[in-house]
Design an enzyme around this catalytic site. Structure first.
Site, PDB file in Angstrom:
ATOM      1  N   LYS A 160       0.834  -1.203   0.000  1.00  0.00           N
ATOM      2  CA  LYS A 160       0.000   0.000   0.000  1.00  0.00           C
ATOM      3  C   LYS A 160       0.868   1.252   0.000  1.00  0.00           C
ATOM      4  CE  LYS A 160      -3.584   2.297   2.796  1.00  0.00           C
ATOM      5  NZ  LYS A 160      -4.441   2.154   4.005  1.00  0.00           N
ATOM      6  N   ARG A 161       1.984   1.202   0.697  1.00  0.00           N
ATOM      7  CA  ARG A 161       2.866   2.364   0.828  1.00  0.00           C
ATOM      8  C   ARG A 161       3.703   2.596  -0.434  1.00  0.00           C
ATOM      9  NH1 ARG A 161       8.043   2.849   2.673  1.00  0.00           N
ATOM     10  NH2 ARG A 161       8.089   0.655   3.287  1.00  0.00           N
TER      11      ARG A 161
END
Length: 551
Positions: free
Chosen positions: A297-298
């Site tokens: 996600k990052r």
């Protein structure tokens, strides 16, 4: 321990057996054809919908609908700290956009279906009834540990190099005397309800996963939390109760949940219920510096589903590409059935991969080009305009100014055995189509190196004098060949290849000068069709402007 007294102390005034009898009557077995599967999508309302959600949901939807079963949406909102306002609406929009229809489940303003409520926080009374039954059976107990006490246990386990968790001798409230429980409850001390595990990790239990086959797993020995101090269940307890009552036959989830599977096996056994079949999908991976890693996600914007909407990836293409990752035989099926709709593919859990599924965005682009190339011009125009309406209003205005013109543009090179594959994403269509609109037209292409500026100007000037939009494609090209020959360029490519030194260049060079002048680039669809669509006035204006720039 008097478990009857303990149950009544923790859940005063609740006749759990009467409540459970009513609950079971309210959730009768589903009336479905033999072999029909019931699957569910059960996201948490965190506001972030990712590719893994869609990956599993496609498997869910196919398993249910190709078997004549039910695909439903359940919102697992037991963790209020992570809940984001409007998240349910986001979930519903995503699955509507990706054309994955739910037969029943949570809706924006309530429920649709006979097996609700489909939001877990609205089912608190159901969980409490079953929790009290477990206490009465001696299978659950209250734990009064504070966060500080749990942290101290963990520190001690680390020092002793023991396994972390709340189990065995570390489960300090497992055998708390009833009198002490009474005094703590009377004093208002908060507590969680824990499962009393009888498991031994030294023992193994057999389990069959529909992707991984028969597995041997260590038994669970953790006294996991069933109800939190606010009475809301954990995922472990809630999903077991809900999947039983809602008649779920198949649970599709990521392989990261395999570690908790022994807990769920144990809970279903303690409740006396038949387990659904589990389908643990491979994790989506990305290749980085030659190594596979899990999509993050990052780090990876492509993990978020709204990335594909913003970029304008065709919904059908995203689904089609994910199906190539879900079933190893899909690509062969697609080659044999190029025009068949996706729902005609016989999805099979036996064809799902065990190891990480490598997500390749370049391959997605290739799949998208193929999918869009098979669409009609009208369908492409509709979808492109819908995307531009939301993400590029100025471009949308150009597309909608003359819908027939837009559709005619998109018809060029479409159909036949070898359709053009120029559009991979809707966001890339603007550049591809730009030369059809004066507002977007720029001349960035270079003329052939062997054509002098003087020759290029002569080509443009003389072609402008002979151009006739009434010509059919044969006559149109004959005029270009005649012009080429008149200016010392080979009208026939075969002649040029046999004796290139006898000519200034070939008809291909002359055509390229015209292409660059009219489209602003060296690569474009069929020039005859382009000129026909642009019309005489615009073609002559662009030829004249290009010639003037060569002065």
């Amino acid at each position: 321990m008097d478990y009857n007294a303990l149950a009544d102390l923790l859940f005063p005034g609740l006749d759990e057996e009467a409540a459970i009898a009513k609950i079971e009557a309210d959730y009768p077995p589903r009336s479905l054809p033999e072999g029909a599967k019931v699957t569910r999508m059960a996201p948490s309302p965190t506001g972030f919908m990712h590719l893994g959600n869609l990956f599993g949901a496609i498997a869910d939807e196919r398993l249910a609908h190709q078997s004549g079963g039910v695909f439903y949406l359940r919102i697992e909102d037991t963790d209020q700290k992570r809940e984001v306002p409007g998240a349910v609406e986001t979930i519903l929009k995503v699955f509507s956009d990706y054309e994955l229809p739910f037969d029943e489940g949570a809706t924006a303003d309530g429920d649709n279906g006979a097996y609700g409520p489909y939001r877990q926080r609205q089912r608190e009374g159901i969980y409490r009834a079953y929790a009290k039954r477990l206490v009465r059976q001696g299978k659950a107990y209250p734990c009064f540990c504070t966060e500080e006490e749990l942290a101290a246990i963990r520190e001690k386990q680390a020092a002793e190099k023991a396994n972390f968790g709340y189990y065995g001798s570390w489960a300090v409230h497992r055998d708390t005397p009833l009198s002490e429980v009474e005094s703590r409850v009377a004093a208002g001390e908060p507590f969680v309800l824990r499962f009393r595990s009888e498991g031994d990790p030294g023992r193994r239990t057999k389990f069959t996963d529909l992707v991984r086959g028969t597995m041997e797993l260590p038994e669970n020995d953790q006294d996991v939390v069933l109800l939190k101090s606010d009475g809301i269940p954990t995922y472990h307890f809630a999903h077991v109760v809900d999947d039983h009552l809602m008649g779920t036959t198949h649970v599709v989830r990521g392989e990261e949940w395999l570690a908790t599977l022994p807990i769920h096996i144990q809970l279903f056994g303690a409740m006396g219920w038949k387990m659904p079949k589990y389908v643990h999908t491979a994790q989506l991976m990305k290749l980085e510096n030659g190594n596979k890693r899990k999509l993050s996600k990052r780090k990876d914007p492509e993990l978020a589903l709204d990335f594909y909407q913003r970029q304008g990836y065709c919904v059908a293409a995203v689904k089609e590409y994910l199906m190539t990752l879900l079933n190893s035989n899909f690509e062969d099926w697609r080659l044999a059935n190029p025009d068949a709709p996706l729902d005609k593919f016989p999805f099979n859990t036996k064809k799902m991969g065990v190891s990480g599924a490598l997500f390749d965005i370049e391959k997605l682009g290739d799949v998208s080009k193929n999918v869009i190339s098979r669409m009609s011009a009208a369908e492409v125009a509709d979808r492109l305009t819908a995307w531009a309406r939301e993400y590029d209003p100025d471009f949308c205005a150009l597309l909608e100014r003359d819908p027939a013109y837009t559709e005619a543009i998109l018809s060029i090179g479409r159909g036949g055995k070898k359709p053009r594959k120029d559009i991979a994403v809707w966001s890339g269509a603007k550049e591809y189509l730009s030369f059809f609109f004066d507002e977007l037209f720029t001349c960035d292409g270079a003329y052939p190196e062997n054509v002098s500026a003087a020759d290029a100007k002569r080509i443009l000037d003389e072609y402008a004098a002979i151009y006739d939009p009434a010509d059919d494609s044969g006559v149109w090209f004959d005029r270009i060949k005649a012009l080429a020959e008149r200016l010392g360029y080979a009208a026939n490519m075969k002649d040029y290849k046999q004796n290139p030194s006898a000519y200034r260049g070939s008809v291909a060079d002359v055509s390229m000068v015209l292409r660059v002048a009219v489209t602003g680039r060296q690569n474009s669809p069929d020039m005859y069709e382009i000129m026909r669509l642009l019309g005489r006035e615009r073609v002559l204006r662009r030829l004249g402007s290009a010639a003037e720039n060569l002065n």
